[in-house]
Design an enzyme around this catalytic site. Sequence first.
Site, PDB file in Angstrom:
ATOM      1  N   GLU A  72      32.807  44.582  37.612  1.00  0.00           N
ATOM      2  CA  GLU A  72      33.488  45.753  38.195  1.00  0.00           C
ATOM      3  C   GLU A  72      34.930  45.864  37.697  1.00  0.00           C
ATOM      4  OE1 GLU A  72      33.263  42.919  39.596  1.00  0.00           O
ATOM      5  OE2 GLU A  72      35.165  42.536  40.590  1.00  0.00           O
TER       6      GLU A  72
ATOM      7  N   HIS B 282      33.619  39.220  36.411  1.00  0.00           N
ATOM      8  CA  HIS B 282      33.730  40.468  37.177  1.00  0.00           C
ATOM      9  C   HIS B 282      33.311  41.697  36.379  1.00  0.00           C
ATOM     10  CE1 HIS B 282      36.165  38.989  40.656  1.00  0.00           C
ATOM     11  NE2 HIS B 282      36.477  38.029  39.797  1.00  0.00           N
TER      12      HIS B 282
ATOM     13  N   CYS C  45      31.792  36.619  41.818  1.00  0.00           N
ATOM     14  CA  CYS C  45      32.867  35.649  42.061  1.00  0.00           C
ATOM     15  C   CYS C  45      32.729  35.053  43.455  1.00  0.00           C
ATOM     16  CB  CYS C  45      34.225  36.323  41.834  1.00  0.00           C
ATOM     17  SG  CYS C  45      35.567  35.136  41.644  1.00  0.00           S
TER      18      CYS C  45
END
Lengths: 902, 274
Positions: free
Chosen positions: B236, B234, B106
């Site tokens: 994560e 994302h 990002c």
Amino acid sequence: MANRIEVGFKTGIRDALGEKTKKRIIDTLALNVSNVATIEVYTIDGQLSAAELRDAASGPLSDPVIQEFSINRPLAKNFDWLIEVGFRPGVTDNVGKTAREAIELLLGGAARPGKINVYTSRQYLISGQISRSGAETIASGLLANDLIERHQVIAASDFDINQGLPAFIPKVQGEDKPQVAQINLAAVSAQGLLKISQEKLLALNLEEMQKIQAYYQNPAVIKARKKLGLDENTTDVELECLGQTWSEHCKHKIFNSKINYTDGRRQLTIDSLFKKYIKGSTAKIRKAKGRKDFCLSVFVDNAGVIKFNDGYNLVFKVETHNSPSALDPYGGALTGIVGVNRDPFGTGIGAKLIFNTDVFCFASPFHKKKLPPRILHPRRIYEGVREGVEHGGNKSGIPTVNGSIIFDERYLGKPLVYCGTAGIMPARINGRPSHTKEIRPGDIVIMTGGRIGKDGIHGATFSSEELHEGSPVTAVQIGDPITQKKVLGKFTKSGKFHVRFGSKTVAYLDMDFLHNGVPQMKLAAKWKAPKNPEPVFSEPADLGKALTRMLSRLNICSKESVVRQYDHEVQGGSVVKPLVGVQNDGPSDAGIVRPLLDSMEGVVVAHGICPRYSDIDAYHMTACAIDEAVRNAVAVGADLDHLAGLDNFCWCDPVKSAKTPDGEYKLAQLVRANMAIYDYTTAYGVPCISGKDSMKNDYSIGLTKISVPPTLLYSVIGKIRDVRKAVTMDAKRPQDLVYILGETRDELGGSEWFAQNGSVGSKVPQVDAKKAMKLYRALHKAIAAGLVASCHDCSDGGLGVALAETAFAGGMGMRIDLKDVPYRGKKRNDYILFSETASRFVVTIHPKDQNRFEKIMAGNVFSEIGFVSADGLFEVAGINGRPIVKDNINKLKEAWQKPLNF
Amino acid sequence: MSRKVKAIVLTGNGTNCEMEMAHACKLAGADMVDIVHISELLFGEKKLSGYNFLNLPGGFLDGDDLGSAKAGANRFLHAPISGADEMLIEELLKFINAGGLILGVCNGFQLMVKLGLLPALDGNFTTQSTTLTFNDSGRFEDRWVYLKADMQSPCVFTREVDLVYYPVRHGEGKFVVESASVLNEMEKKNLVVFRYCNGEGSITMDYPDNPNGSTRAIAGICNETGRLFGLMPHPEAFLHRTNHPRWTRESLPEEGQGLAIFQNAVRFIRSTEF
């Protein structure tokens, strides 16, 4: 020397901001615009060479792949109108600050001589057949908030294509020489005191001003002051300190007043609503919980603290930022969210922030009538507040996990902007409990945060008044999620509040007088139940159409477009998101996050709010809000024995005066709301751990007075031991059985259905806490046993809406039989479908779990009312067995999604 | 003994996702995971040379005030390291030359393209040739998207990865190239790692499956060595099945699909290829 750098998109690159602006002009102003392009303008004040300007423009200020720039030459071309919007002098310009820092770093950092300042503005190049007045409307009605921003409107024919606009520096003019004025209050008449209060925007009443007057005549006070070069005169600094500290906003004078309450049957004297009902109920609950008491710090710090597990504590606070958001929706709401962040952050010895919540109350964004002076259109407030909370929350990296938007025409004068933040802290740090702190003499005061600007001055006193003609714009603070700066002071044991400017003493007040000197108000409250007749209208022939209309009501319809613009999963612990279901777009009842990524323990957050019921009785409004909050938390799987609450009151002025002749009634509403807080939080064992009140949510200019309906937001924070047991509201599988839990009664007073039919009614939903608790405990047991496939709270719009939402969120149909709904009251299909009786759920159960589920629920009112179908048809049979609704879920969903999809 | 995986997660000035990114590195088995504030690098207290896996997390560097990651890129390019006769960018280039892995998510991806670290076609890591700009919708959005990986890509982070589902949370994620030749070159070399697609894996330009209108639906790219990788979605944010928006209605493995990216990085560093 001022230079202008302009940055625009290269030909062929899409200007998304321009397109969005065009759409907003067409949607909200109905003006015929064919194109909008944007240009960012950086006005740089400082000695920069031509080469340095070029480096700045081609470096940090523009993107070489998609943008072009110009220096002291206009980029604007091919437009009919040019509107440039920039800040007024002295208003916080966060982007300008970032640009300055970037340019300084680029040009060699602080070592480089000479100071640079950067001021930002934006040009909108508008094409279309628009008159000058149309262009002016776009500028002041949409693009610029004239209170904090300046704008220029220039026709293409008046634009100098070679010179463009001259560089303008919006610097605060005039030498800023700090001065302290001395005021002798001794001989001032009562009228004169009030005049001082009014002119200085102190918002203090006569008794309070007289108490201040008397303080400065005390010989001991004068003697002490003389030693520091002061005398019997007050300084304006001191007067301001007293005004802010003694404000309703800071001292909660109404909640701490002595109230004589009567409701016709009984009469009682209440010495502080806060002490008796709020603190009183929490103390009682904590005592009853005994060793299971999870409260750690209540009402004493910036936020409340409860235990999460043996290793960690949770911190939660909800605030409002209503008055500022009325004047500057973006800045007001931005500061609302970054402001409340500071509360858990600064509680005990500090917490890590784990989520935000937001609840907004607005007038309809489709408001068509003429607006009273100084009121911004509700659509503009909606967009501004939404964006302020978006930037405040997203940029801070805190997920926004729970919230709602409530609509009522009475929020036209002042919108309500509730912002909450929770945090987590290790239970002990360096062997000491983290939720307490002490201040010792000699401790140093460090201020950290944004640079102090002229914005925000008088915020406390201004929000302690109604919005009026003279409400100052400087009262609105503009937050900055990123900066910091330090100021030093020191704690002493002198008992004095001593402020120096350089070596000169400018304020010297006894702490005790500053904090405890404000006289207690004495008020009267008189309750007389309002008489709203039960409406007379017959059951509509087409209940399918009625359901569709209900789903499109502003208080029921989807808020997805707002929710999507908030980051609801940063920090990586998202478990139950605000949007769930087969297409990720069904409305969650509550939020769940895992704040510790290596643990399966979750934090649950939910809220309840039902201002419409205040039109009948604020006691039941409050009871329903508390019940709704608890119910929502239980619906996703929260542990009932580990729930804490926060009360946030937003009231209209309840002090009887010439401008508030019905003050005694409004105060009685407040008293009754507090009584309900006591009765229901103690019945549920859900203690208030923190809260806030905002008491002057009125607008009064000329003959127009608009007061908000008494509004209580009840937020709860709790725990779920294993997040893998959490349940969402969407139907899961065809053939699952649909149940209603709880009895439905013909309680449609204040309901969305009556509102849809133009009336209020009298039978407001009443909460039976004992039955509700029993039901909630059984449901929790069933959820923990993994027997519940979906669970949805029944609230606004009642059973019909809850069933439809469950069905379309799951992408499945339903067959429902209304005759199987446990119901008491006047038998009508529309009443059963849309009554808002409290303490009810719609749940779906896999057929194999039916027996175990029913066994756990035994002893409660509940009933199987139908099943989930694979065909996508939503069919309801009425009490006489005939079909009354038969619609495709996609049609229902579309009706629900459409209204606020902008 | 195999090589130690030393991960650094860089934070400060507006990054937000450092905790979950560090958690992902830990779950993936990194031997060392440090969350380091950028000022620790600028004051010379920490050195990139002490690590072999640099994580640039999501967030809003300097509020994204001058465009996403613009002020952040400016800092990387022009900030000196105090006490050393070196600029931060030089330390970063040394890290790359030493074969270190960089993952930008990002805002971290935005930072990488604006510095020029990606796609770095001619091996020039400080010349920008692509960008990430405002979504076609003109708004920030949080929504989950499907991504189709190029199995031929040299990217070391996506080996064995085919179709995945991650959230995007951005306002400026539309991928744009400087010229057609840059795009051709990237595609020829299989540097486009992820593209937005529908649930069946068909690449799409249609909103909302393609959430921002990215050129050729590009969601993530790598450099020619495959050691530098950036993406808008994302990974994560999907380390456990309860992160999935439909986990209560779908049967999913306990481990989230985002972990694979970090596991691949760890595996690669431990391998003889590194």
